[in-house]
Enzyme design. Structure first.
Site, PDB file in Angstrom:
ATOM      1  N   GLU A 332       0.832  -1.198   0.000  1.00  0.00           N
ATOM      2  CA  GLU A 332       0.000   0.000   0.000  1.00  0.00           C
ATOM      3  C   GLU A 332       0.869   1.252   0.000  1.00  0.00           C
ATOM      4  O   GLU A 332       1.709   1.430   0.899  1.00  0.00           O
ATOM      5  CB  GLU A 332      -0.900   0.033   1.235  1.00  0.00           C
ATOM      6  CG  GLU A 332      -1.917  -1.092   1.297  1.00  0.00           C
ATOM      7  CD  GLU A 332      -2.759  -1.063   2.563  1.00  0.00           C
ATOM      8  OE1 GLU A 332      -3.928  -1.472   2.497  1.00  0.00           O
ATOM      9  OE2 GLU A 332      -2.250  -0.641   3.623  1.00  0.00           O
ATOM     10  N   CYS A 333       0.697   2.111  -0.948  1.00  0.00           N
ATOM     11  CA  CYS A 333       1.286   3.449  -1.017  1.00  0.00           C
ATOM     12  C   CYS A 333       2.807   3.412  -0.870  1.00  0.00           C
ATOM     13  O   CYS A 333       3.522   3.226  -1.848  1.00  0.00           O
ATOM     14  CB  CYS A 333       0.633   4.368   0.018  1.00  0.00           C
ATOM     15  SG  CYS A 333       0.895   6.118  -0.324  1.00  0.00           S
ATOM     16  N   GLY A 334       3.330   3.569   0.337  1.00  0.00           N
ATOM     17  CA  GLY A 334       4.781   3.479   0.517  1.00  0.00           C
ATOM     18  C   GLY A 334       5.323   2.153   0.043  1.00  0.00           C
ATOM     19  O   GLY A 334       6.438   2.064  -0.484  1.00  0.00           O
ATOM     20  N   LEU A 336       4.081   0.407  -2.450  1.00  0.00           N
ATOM     21  CA  LEU A 336       4.138   0.518  -3.909  1.00  0.00           C
ATOM     22  C   LEU A 336       5.431   1.214  -4.326  1.00  0.00           C
ATOM     23  O   LEU A 336       6.099   0.793  -5.273  1.00  0.00           O
ATOM     24  CB  LEU A 336       2.920   1.284  -4.407  1.00  0.00           C
ATOM     25  CG  LEU A 336       2.804   1.546  -5.919  1.00  0.00           C
ATOM     26  CD1 LEU A 336       1.344   1.681  -6.323  1.00  0.00           C
ATOM     27  CD2 LEU A 336       3.549   2.811  -6.351  1.00  0.00           C
ATOM     28  N   ALA A 433      -0.858  -0.921  -4.516  1.00  0.00           N
ATOM     29  CA  ALA A 433      -1.833   0.138  -4.781  1.00  0.00           C
ATOM     30  C   ALA A 433      -1.555   1.352  -3.915  1.00  0.00           C
ATOM     31  O   ALA A 433      -0.946   1.247  -2.840  1.00  0.00           O
ATOM     32  CB  ALA A 433      -3.251  -0.388  -4.511  1.00  0.00           C
TER      33      ALA A 433
END
Length: 461
Positions: A332-334, A336, A433
């Site tokens: 998730e986010c970081g 990714l 994501a």
């Protein structure tokens, strides 16, 4: 039969953001704990940074209350279950008291206060106001008759005369107690970053800051008055589902958890354990990859620690090899960002794991900010095609040079994601994501990740 939750509770809210409610809430939680009380903190809405500080101040994990993610029943359950064993619960609001996702105030701090039947104390930034503060407070008191506004805390008060006028105006026109008065510039500042406060694990002066805030709360808050208000909370009837028995740990899941990756909801980790995973925490700045059957890489600030992440070449290589071998990886986010080819930050390029053939760049303005609605696409490793999911995003980064052949796991129906239309880049059994999911809003996520790890364990690397 519903149980009755009688724990004293209080929601700390404000007319708008940047009123001082976070620092005041931190000081209050620390002061209550110093009195020997067990304090359960909560944070309204999707957030990782404020809950980190609140959890550290309380000495127990902070929980999020989010009326966008949860039904009213689920939200009440999250509150009642999280507050078990505590003497008092303190909920920090977000934005303005009545600010929600629509004109009805859906998802607002006020809605949450009503769901958990909690009184509210309003933190008012009194800069350059005297009698007008009473007019504002009176408007908040009258706006929703179903909400119990029980007191006011004044912040940024200039002089004794200013305080006196504010107190008299609120007493005369609002008939509410003033439960604290903070002088102008009294509150110690916690360093900011583009997503808000600096995460608690990064701040070397963490203990010092919390101690200063505790001392200020003891000096400027009416602690006994606040406790008396919290004890006025009405009994809350809530049906708590029976807890799942602890199952046998069938797989080992690696979880990146360090200064670079710290954004995890407690319920997400608990859901993985309940699904049969033994969690193995990995410091991505220093560790090699231990023997695991899957990976969960949460959010954080990998760009701040990009040089250290790059220097741990062994871990980057092992993660790339694991992805190539089909190990399930959910990021998730970081996470990714870590799985990208490189981060381009402040004029430097830092090599990352290289699972995906794109680079990450950063801007001063958010690329995506707010709640998300997603629809799972075919080929998604963890969700069946067509399933709709709720989540949130807040990122200043975006991928460069996305290949037209990039496979995506989600269509974005609300939000931005990777490119405004899709989120969740896929490579074999890896999905990365920008969207953050909450396990209670996506109950199939943890069992799916554990099931994939179980399949991989049977096949091995």
């Amino acid at each position: 039969m519903p149980e009755v939750c009688t724990i004293p509770r209080l929601v700390v809210a404000a007319p708008q953001g940047r009123s001082g409610k976070t620092t005041i809430t931190l000081g209050l939680v620390a002061a209550l704990r110093a009195r020997g009380l067990t304090v359960q903190p909560f944070k309204k809405g999707p957030d990782f940074i404020d809950p980190g500080w609140l959890g550290r101040a309380a000495g127990r994990p902070c929980r999020n209350l989010d009326a966008f993610f949860f039904s009213r029943e689920t939200l009440a359950q999250v509150f009642a279950r999280g507050a078990q064993g505590a003497d008092v619960a303190v909920v920090e609001g977000a934005m303005g008291l009545f600010d929600g996702v629509d004109l009805e105030g859906s998802g607002s701090t006020a809605e949450i206060a009503k769901i958990i039947r909690s009184p509210v104390v309003l933190v008012v930034n009194a800069t350059r106001m005297t009698r007008s503060a009473a007019a504002m407070v009176l408007g908040f008191k009258a706006f929703d008759p179903e909400l119990e506004l029980g007191g006011v805390i004044l912040n940024h008060v200039a002089r004794p005369r200013h305080e006196r006028m504010l107190r008299e105006a609120i007493k005369r026109f609002c008939h509410l107690p003033v439960l604290g008065v903070f002088p102008k510039c009294a509150l110690a500042a916690i360093p900011d970053r583009h997503l808000g406060l600096v995460p608690v694990g990064e701040e070397e002066r963490e203990a010092e800051i919390l101690e200063v805030l505790r001392e200020l709360a003891e000096k400027y808050l009416d602690i006994e008055g606040i406790l008396a208000l919290a004890r006025r909370a009405a009994p809350l009837a809530v049906s708590l589902p029976a807890g799942s028995p602890a199952g046998r740990k069938e797989v080992r899941l690696g979880v990146f958890r360090d200064r670079a990756f710290s954004f995890y909801y407690p319920e997400n980790l608990e859901a993985l354990e309940a699904a049969g995973a033994e969690l193995c925490f990995v410091n991505a700045l220093e560790d090699d990859l231990p023997p695991v059957d899957g990976l969960y890489i949460g959010g954080g600030f990998p760009e701040i620690f990009a040089a250290c992440l790059e220097a741990n070449e062994g871990l980057r290589r092992r993660v790339r090899e694991a992805a190539e071998a089909g190990m399930p990886i959910y990021a998730e986010c970081g996470g990714l960002m870590y799985l990208s080819r490189s981060l381009i930050f402040r004029g430097h390029r830092y090599a990352m794991a290289g699972v995906f053939p794109f680079d990450i760049t950063f801007s001063d303005r958010p690329s995506g900010h707010g709640y998300m609605r997603l629809r799972a696409l075919g080929g998604n490793p963890f969700f069946p095609a067509g399933e709709r999911l709720l989540g949130h995003e807040f990122h200043h980064s975006r991928p460069l040079d996305l290949s037209p052949s990039t496979l995506f796991g989600f269509a974005v129906e609300r939000g931005y994601g990777i490119n405004g239309a899709f989120d969740g880049a896929i490579y074999r059994s890896t999905l990365a994501a920008y969207c953050h999911l909450h396990a209670l809003a996506a109950p199939g996520w943890a069992p799916a990740l554990v099931a994939k790890a179980r399949e991989f364990r049977k096949g091995g690397l």
